[in-house]
Scaffold this active site. Structure first.
Site, PDB file in Angstrom:
ATOM      1  N   LYS A 150      36.735  36.850  48.750  1.00 40.84           N
ATOM      2  CA  LYS A 150      37.163  38.156  48.921  1.00 40.84           C
ATOM      3  C   LYS A 150      35.720  39.026  48.615  1.00 40.84           C
ATOM      4  O   LYS A 150      34.813  38.822  48.167  1.00 40.84           O
ATOM      5  CB  LYS A 150      38.075  38.697  47.524  1.00 40.84           C
ATOM      6  CG  LYS A 150      38.482  39.764  47.490  1.00 40.84           C
ATOM      7  CD  LYS A 150      39.446  40.119  46.167  1.00 40.84           C
ATOM      8  CE  LYS A 150      39.992  41.484  45.995  1.00 40.84           C
ATOM      9  NZ  LYS A 150      41.026  41.635  45.018  1.00 40.84           N
TER      10      LYS A 150
ATOM     11  N   SER B  68      45.530  43.320  46.185  1.00 37.77           N
ATOM     12  CA  SER B  68      44.542  43.852  46.950  1.00 37.77           C
ATOM     13  C   SER B  68      43.833  42.651  47.760  1.00 37.77           C
ATOM     14  O   SER B  68      43.144  42.993  48.589  1.00 37.77           O
ATOM     15  CB  SER B  68      43.410  44.538  45.840  1.00 37.77           C
ATOM     16  OG  SER B  68      42.858  43.677  45.006  1.00 37.77           O
TER      17      SER B  68
ATOM     18  N   SER C 284      46.591  41.095  41.867  1.00 41.54           N
ATOM     19  CA  SER C 284      45.965  41.020  43.158  1.00 41.54           C
ATOM     20  C   SER C 284      45.649  39.737  43.826  1.00 41.54           C
ATOM     21  O   SER C 284      45.492  39.387  44.908  1.00 41.54           O
ATOM     22  CB  SER C 284      44.695  41.833  43.247  1.00 41.54           C
ATOM     23  OG  SER C 284      44.900  43.070  43.198  1.00 41.54           O
TER      24      SER C 284
HETATM   25  N1  GLN Z   1      47.836  46.590  42.918  1.00 43.18           N
HETATM   26  C1  GLN Z   1      47.445  46.754  41.466  1.00 43.18           C
HETATM   27  C2  GLN Z   1      46.390  48.028  41.375  1.00 43.18           C
HETATM   28  O1  GLN Z   1      46.395  48.742  42.531  1.00 43.18           O
HETATM   29  C3  GLN Z   1      46.290  45.894  40.941  1.00 43.18           C
HETATM   30  C4  GLN Z   1      45.268  45.543  41.677  1.00 43.18           C
HETATM   31  C5  GLN Z   1      44.404  44.258  41.269  1.00 43.18           C
HETATM   32  O2  GLN Z   1      44.966  43.265  40.582  1.00 43.18           O
HETATM   33  N2  GLN Z   1      43.258  44.364  41.649  1.00 43.18           N
HETATM   34  O3  GLN Z   1      45.593  48.290  40.732  1.00 43.18           O
END
Ligand code: GLN
Length: 485
Positions: free
Chosen positions: A78, A153, A177
């Site tokens: 990532k 994400s 994410s």
């Molecule tokens: N979707 C969640 C957010 O927008 C979690 C994101 C994540 O785990 N980085 O914050």
């Protein structure tokens, strides 16, 4: 069967027996990337030359017989994990040209293990989002249906595994994410216990929640990758000084006597009926294999989303203050004084969602509001955590859906942040409590979209997650299906 379709474990066996070389395996993955990447867009940066160099190094190690399970295995990372000499953008314009001068601890560990880096995976900007649509570099598409999101994400890391554009990958999980994109893309993902894996070199979003973890095609590979990256690190004061067990010992295909807790709050309105039936079916499968189930309750989990959207933006507003046009990446050009330069850099440098979070967080932390918002959220966070403590007195692991729905359509939720936030309703409580969680494929809906089963365990009990997940996987075939790309 093409080499790129195999698991790390299968490839390791072949590499060890000298049936193939890492250069052949890496070449196969690079060929696959060339075939499908224009449709999937899992990568922000591809590193084919570096990959072939590392593969040649791995082959030398394999020749000498000092190879480990990841030696010569092509991985995607990532793009918020620092890689020395390879740009690390966080999916953001503001870091578009940022080239780290050091490796994250997890990257050092993977290099020591002899792994091969094929590229940096796409993601929502600064890991804020659930669909990878917030990437400055454009969205990733779900390999099972190119009109749909891969989750987020870490959407690029999940899609790259599902599309066989790498053998396994790393993502990060602050509120879901890793698990939510794993669920959307039909792969395995683990969010380790907070402190299990060093965050040194992970670009911070919300420091009390962030954790790096693996994506893979099956549970064994996830265990191997977790093994390679976990452990104490002097460079991250929150990396726990606890021993890392041999995670593969948990892969025993025996779940007899394990007690599975089923939180009653998870089966409520908003849960897609096909997701619900797949989860219930998975629970029945595990019962047939000899596990016991008990109904449990997590009464404060209904506040978890609200708590998360105070704590995570508050931490983010502080963490992101460093992107000011001076130290990293993008800087607006012009004759500005200092304040103007900040403004002209940060306004176009960040996307809309990141700015929304910075504003939410700054508000929550401001004088006069702190007690009402941030402190209150921190107190409720303790209650969420105590709910889990109570349930783990009654059971070994918790089972629930990873996501309330399968992958939704691209564009469907971009104008409705609250709907987007609700994608993480089942994953966020685990981060607030610092627990380990895993998602693995447990079915497909009528449209052929993958559904994920989420398993949670108590702190540093990843072995229990792996044992339950492996037993399920050995008795199901969903992880073997491939998208028709
Ligand atoms: N979707 C969640 C957010 O927008 C979690 C994101 C994540 O785990 N980085 O914050």
């Amino acid at each position: 069967m093409e080499l790129y379709q195999l698991t790390a474990y299968q490839l390791h066996e072949m590499l060890r027996r000298k049936e193939v070389t890492s250069r052949e395996v890496t070449g196969s993955v690079l060929k696959r990337i060339a075939q499908v990447e224009d449709r999937v867009h899992a990568y922000i940066t591809r590193t084919p030359d570096l990959a072939m160099e590392q593969a040649a190094l791995a082959d030398r190690r394999l020749q000498k017989g000092n190879a480990g399970p990841l030696t010569g295995i092509p991985l995607a990372i990532k793009d918020l994990i620092c890689t020395r000499g390879v740009r690390t953008t966080c999916g953001s314009h503001i870091l578009e040209n940022f080239i780290p001068t050091y490796d994250a601890t997890v990257i050092e560990k993977l290099k020591d293990a002899g792994a091969v880096l094929v590229g940096k995976a796409n993601m929502d900007e600064f890991a804020m989002g659930s669909s990878t649509e917030n990437s400055f570099f454009g969205p990733t598409r779900n390999p099972w249906d190119l009109e749909r999101i891969p989750g987020g994400s870490s959407g690029g890391s999940a899609a790259a595994v599902a599309a066989d554009e790498c053998i396994a990958s790393l993502g990060s999980d602050t509120g879901g994410s890793i698990r939510q994109p794993a669920s959307c893309c039909g792969v395995v993902g683990i969010k380790p216990t907070y402190g299990r894996v060093s965050r040194y070199g992970l670009v911070a979003f919300a420091s009390s929640l962030d954790q790096i973890g693996p994506f893979s095609k099956d549970v064994r590979d996830a265990a191997l990758l977790l093994q390679a990256i976990c452990g104490h690190d002097n460079r991250d004061s929150t990396a726990a000084d606890v021993p890392c067990p041999d995670f593969t010992k948990a892969l025993i295909d025996n779940i007899r006597g394990m007690v599975l807790g089923i939180p009653r709050e998870c089966f409520r309105e908003g849960l897609d009926p096909e997701v619900e039936s797949a989860i219930r079916e998975a629970i029945r499968t595990l019962e047939k294999l000899g596990a016991k189930t008990v109904e449990v309750s997590l009464p404060h989990s209904e506040y978890a989303l609200a708590v998360y959207y105070l704590i995570a933006p508050a931490e983010a507003s502080s963490n992101l203050a460093r992107y000011d046009g001076v130290k990293y990446g993008f800087r607006a050009k012009g004759n500005f004084d200092l304040m103007e330069m900040y403004q002209e850099t940060r306004s176009p440098g960040f996307g809309a969602e990141v700015k929304r979070r910075i504003m939410l967080g700054t508000y929550a932390l401001s004088a006069g509001y702190y007690e009402a918002y941030y402190r209150k959220a921190a107190q409720v966070r303790t209650l969420v955590r105590q709910d889990f403590e109570k349930t783990f007195n009654q059971c070994d692991v918790l089972l629930m859906p990873t996501s309330p729905t399968p992958a939704f359509k691209l564009g469907e939720k971009v104008d409705d942040p609250l709907q987007m936030y609700l994608s993480d309703i089942f994953t966020i409580p685990c981060n607030l409590a610092g627990l380990p969680g895993l998602s693995l494929p447990c079915g497909f809906n009528k449209q052929g979209l993958p559904i994920g089963l989420q398993i949670l365990a108590d702190h540093f009990q990843e072995e229990k997650l792996l044992r339950a997940a492996y037993a399920y996987e050995q008795n199901s075939e969903y992880h073997l299906r491939k998208p028709a790309l």
